[in-house]
Design a protein around this motif. Structure first.
Motif, mmCIF file in Angstrom:
data_model
loop_
_atom_site.group_PDB
_atom_site.id
_atom_site.type_symbol
_atom_site.label_atom_id
_atom_site.label_comp_id
_atom_site.label_asym_id
_atom_site.label_seq_id
_atom_site.Cartn_x
_atom_site.Cartn_y
_atom_site.Cartn_z
ATOM 1 N N ILE A 76 35.605 70.779 25.151
ATOM 2 C CA ILE A 76 34.287 70.556 25.167
ATOM 3 C C ILE A 76 33.628 70.573 23.956
ATOM 4 O O ILE A 76 32.370 69.773 23.743
ATOM 5 N N PRO A 107 29.095 74.681 21.919
ATOM 6 C CA PRO A 107 27.755 74.930 22.689
ATOM 7 C C PRO A 107 27.337 76.292 22.150
ATOM 8 O O PRO A 107 25.723 76.446 21.954
ATOM 9 N N ALA A 108 28.097 77.186 21.501
ATOM 10 C CA ALA A 108 27.265 78.321 20.930
ATOM 11 C C ALA A 108 26.903 78.084 19.419
ATOM 12 O O ALA A 108 26.321 78.924 18.919
ATOM 13 N N MET A 146 29.901 82.819 26.941
ATOM 14 C CA MET A 146 30.138 81.466 27.802
ATOM 15 C C MET A 146 31.735 81.068 27.973
ATOM 16 O O MET A 146 32.152 81.015 29.035
ATOM 17 N N LYS A 149 32.471 83.043 31.116
ATOM 18 C CA LYS A 149 32.094 82.232 32.255
ATOM 19 C C LYS A 149 32.846 80.966 32.575
ATOM 20 O O LYS A 149 33.291 80.886 33.728
ATOM 21 N N LEU A 150 33.403 80.436 31.624
ATOM 22 C CA LEU A 150 34.547 79.301 31.890
ATOM 23 C C LEU A 150 35.786 79.317 32.627
ATOM 24 O O LEU A 150 36.257 78.973 33.161
ATOM 25 N N THR A 176 21.886 83.440 30.176
ATOM 26 C CA THR A 176 22.147 82.310 30.664
ATOM 27 C C THR A 176 23.796 81.955 30.875
ATOM 28 O O THR A 176 23.828 81.073 31.874
ATOM 29 N N TRP A 177 24.449 82.420 30.214
ATOM 30 C CA TRP A 177 26.100 82.326 30.488
ATOM 31 C C TRP A 177 26.415 83.309 31.276
ATOM 32 O O TRP A 177 27.657 83.458 31.615
ATOM 33 N N GLY A 178 25.585 84.332 31.964
ATOM 34 C CA GLY A 178 25.990 84.946 33.033
ATOM 35 C C GLY A 178 26.438 86.260 32.438
ATOM 36 O O GLY A 178 26.857 87.082 33.371
ATOM 37 N N ALA B 373 24.802 74.946 32.274
ATOM 38 C CA ALA B 373 25.543 75.704 31.079
ATOM 39 C C ALA B 373 26.642 76.518 31.440
ATOM 40 O O ALA B 373 27.549 77.188 30.735
ATOM 41 N N ARG B 374 26.703 77.027 32.655
ATOM 42 C CA ARG B 374 27.984 77.778 33.231
ATOM 43 C C ARG B 374 29.131 76.976 33.712
ATOM 44 O O ARG B 374 30.182 77.740 34.027
ATOM 45 N N GLY B 377 29.305 74.609 29.483
ATOM 46 C CA GLY B 377 29.010 75.131 28.356
ATOM 47 C C GLY B 377 27.734 75.065 27.754
ATOM 48 O O GLY B 377 27.251 75.770 27.322
ATOM 49 N N PHE B 378 27.173 73.701 27.750
ATOM 50 C CA PHE B 378 25.926 73.382 26.826
ATOM 51 C C PHE B 378 24.686 74.114 27.416
ATOM 52 O O PHE B 378 24.494 73.812 28.723
ATOM 53 N N ILE B 379 23.871 74.714 26.626
ATOM 54 C CA ILE B 379 22.508 74.950 27.310
ATOM 55 C C ILE B 379 21.523 74.003 26.847
ATOM 56 O O ILE B 379 21.246 73.643 25.524
#
Lengths: 459, 459
Positions: A76, A107-108, A146, A149-150, A176-178, B373-374, B377-379
């Protein structure tokens, strides 16, 4: 047109992590059980970490395979680009070549997912359903959210309350990432309730949040705890960065004379530096520099001692450079560098003179960050600015010495979620914090330095 | 291991921009002077734009060389990676292949610097010392600030006051890149002072900010004005993205059936889509979709008409889809999509059925963004979520139809500086805004649609 970025293709991604413990001339001091004072084994850590991570924690294998599922998700954001900072070089009018590894493309926005992903994976295959962790400003908590979640794990983050309220963006990223993110102290744990009884308005601390996260993990068989720095397995996972970097530099024909990373717990520094430390052990002449703030001078002024990893004395005793577990540094903006100790691996390498440490005052780091943003474009995280500052110091030194040095530093993350720090800097609200000797002595009163630590003298 | 990201090496970066005007079957309607109603020529724009940009604005050349100095700075973030969204595909259980172009890797976090850099360069070589511009949430203002600094120009940004106060992060980015950012209305211009006299507490608007920026530019020979979307030369500069993408897709053997971008002024959409529109004109069967919010349905419900580019009627009249220059959309979080009109190039292509438009309600865009995002990965930025939402719609349709479609969308920027929007979404504070017909009619009252616009029927 000069090459600005050196990429690796995905097929060139390293397939193993590098474990510096296999090459260290001095063996590590074992962690000690806080109750018995005896060396702690995997069984002592089993309630909070899954076995594959504990095996990595103790491993002496030089290289450890990266599982296919982790590699797949690494793609990613990895391999990350290595940059040549031509415009910064020009601005400094230095004969030095400056390279930086851009870990901000995840992404973070930082290097943290390099280990978060691996930890989520090993927990997943070990039957863990949920991970708990603590976070200060949220860099680590968001990365773990993140990655959980992945790999379809639940994630619960105890976020220091003052940051939860004042720095909402990374908390919103977690959501947002749960992940579930709660302000710490919370009323959900005995540790949190105890603090709240004493002080309902407690702003929280990283120490309290660790206690809450660990308590929540041990209560439940399928919940484990995750830590974002300090431990051996965390640093191990970060080495994919330095291994990539070595392949990238090989394309340029350059090899670094100086390798730089900022260090709070030590993981982003180690991730870039350890593969080069291996070369140094094997005879290469490299200056490897871990950078810390003058307001939390763990490496430059803390002794090598057995100390707790947390302020509330729940963890095993670990042998490391420390300012004492009760030390509370000034609230500087580089929150990720405000840890009282530093990774045992980094500490032993310091003791063995295979790496060295430099402490930088806060204003110099922002001055460096602004210079970097205005030449290379990217706005760095305040932590990262510590590495930028030393890269600039080294480039200026190279000019004074008339040497065509190769300088490499880890650009560990962008600062787009930390802009308030820059605003405070421009508004003149920031200061330097250099510690007085008596402050250090007070902080060190409740730990005892190791009288005769083992030390390598061959370097 | 499947290939996740397709990179181009720096040596493969496109060396020309693509000008769709050269291939459009229907020639563009000329801009009209607001006073005389006659076609406006370069001389009418010369006080605010430098000649090289005006030449590009009018050019019929198919390809225009990218200057070496611009290419060199493009390398800070370009070529950007093309991603395959395997995990989103899996989550949707779709036979479609979903690709997205990641424009979030630029230092400003979006596609905006693609034109900001070119505009800064052409101004620099034309003797401009200072650029002025307006910005809403700050995406454009921050991109131009960075690029001005890279070419050693001063930059002054008039930022809509309500955003200046409520969305401080991008303002702080501008400051870090050395720009001067003032809240608009300001007391520095006649336009600003006039508004402040009427209402000292005016929250400002993009229209007022444009007036201030243009006024500041025309007052001074060496100050010019810069616009971040709508105009032909702006869209031209963005095409480097679609041209890169075509080279990247060629490596995969895939060719898109559907190409998607969100569209406010139209530049990020055009940047990806126009090189594919060229293929369509040359016979390829592609569905090219520009996505807008239902709360600002310029393309799906606005007529093709001559209208002002700004609310205060200072600009030439341009032929475009418009809801009328007095239309004020609901304050949705995708601030970049709240423009009353849309680029004339995009409008003419819509009229000629070479592209089509789709309007998406706000809640669906955030739902899509969270899903993205979930899995990936990317927001995303809230604007970008509009493209994500249509990509998901198309992937679901492909599943229903059992078709192995190739879907490509422009991931125009990350949302890390827009997290408050996600928080509002999770808290249930967001709503959908679909316009009533009478609102549209009211907005359209002060413009006259072109009675017989030229239209291509061969597509």
């Amino acid at each position: 047109m000069q090459t600005k970025k050196i990429f690796l293709s995905e097929s060139e991604i390293p397939r193993q992590w590098y474990n510096v413990a296999a090459d260290m001339p001095t063996p590590m001091e074992p962690p000690l059980h806080p109750g018995t004072g005896q060396p702690a084994g995997p069984e002592d850590f089993a309630p909070i970490f899954p076995m594959p991570l504990l095996e990595q924690e103790m491993s002496q294998d030089r290289f450890i395979d990266i599982p296919e599922a982790v590699l797949e998700k690494y793609l990613i954001w990895r391999p990350t680009p290595l940059y040549r900072a031509y415009d910064l070089e020009k601005h400094l009018d230095t004969p030095a070549k400056i390279y930086f590894k851009n870990e901000g493309v995840s992404p973070a926005g930082s290097h943290k997912p390099n280990t978060a992903l691996a930890q989520a994976y090993y927990n997943k295959i070990s039957g863990t359903k949920r991970l708990t962790t603590e976070t200060g400003a949220g860099q680590w908590g968001s990365a773990l959210s993140m990655c959980c979640k992945l790999f379809d794990l639940e994630c619960k983050v105890y976020m220091v309350k003052v940051s939860y309220n004042q720095k909402p963006y990374r908390r919103m990223m977690m959501q947002t990432w749960g992940a579930e993110c709660v302000p710490s102290p919370s009323s959900e744990t005995a540790a949190g309730r105890k603090i709240l009884e004493q002080n309902p308005d407690s702003p929280g601390s990283l120490g309290i949040a660790i206690s809450e996260a660990v308590e929540a993990a041990v209560q439940d068989e399928t919940t484990k705890y995750s830590l974002g720095s300090v431990l051996n397995h965390v640093l191990l996972h970060q080495t994919i960065n330095g291994l990539e970097c070595q392949k990238q530099l090989a394309q340029t024909g350059d090899y670094p004379d100086v390798v730089i990373g900022c260090a709070g717990g030590g993981s982003n520094f180690a991730g870039l530096a350890f593969p080069f430390v291996r070369d140094k052990i094997n005879g290469k002449d490299i200056d490897v520099i871990a950078v810390e703030p003058t307001s939390c001078p763990t490496m430059t002024r803390g002794p090598f001692a057995y100390d707790f990893g947390d302020t509330v004395q729940m963890t095993p005793l670990i042998a490391m450079n420390t300012l004492g577990h009760s030390f509370v540094p000034e609230p500087i903006h580089a929150g990720g560098l405000r840890y009282h100790g530093i990774s045992p691996l980094v500490s032993q390498l310091l003791l063995d003179n295979l790496i060295r440490a430099e402490a930088i005052p806060q204003l110099e780091t922002f001055e460096a960050g602004v210079k970097f943003a205005r030449t290379e474009g990217f706005i760095s995280a305040p932590e990262t600015d510590h590495a930028v500052a030393v890269a600039i110091r080294e480039a200026v030194k190279a000019k004074e010495e008339g040497k065509e040095k190769v300088i490499l530093f880890n650009w560990s993350g962008h600062g787009l979620v930390d802009m308030a720090a820059y605003e405070a800097y421009f508004a003149g609200r920031l200061q330097d914090h250099a510690l007085h000797e008596d402050e250090i002595q007070r902080a060190l009163a409740d730990i005892a330095p190791l009288p005769k630590p083992k030390q390598y003298t061959g370097a």
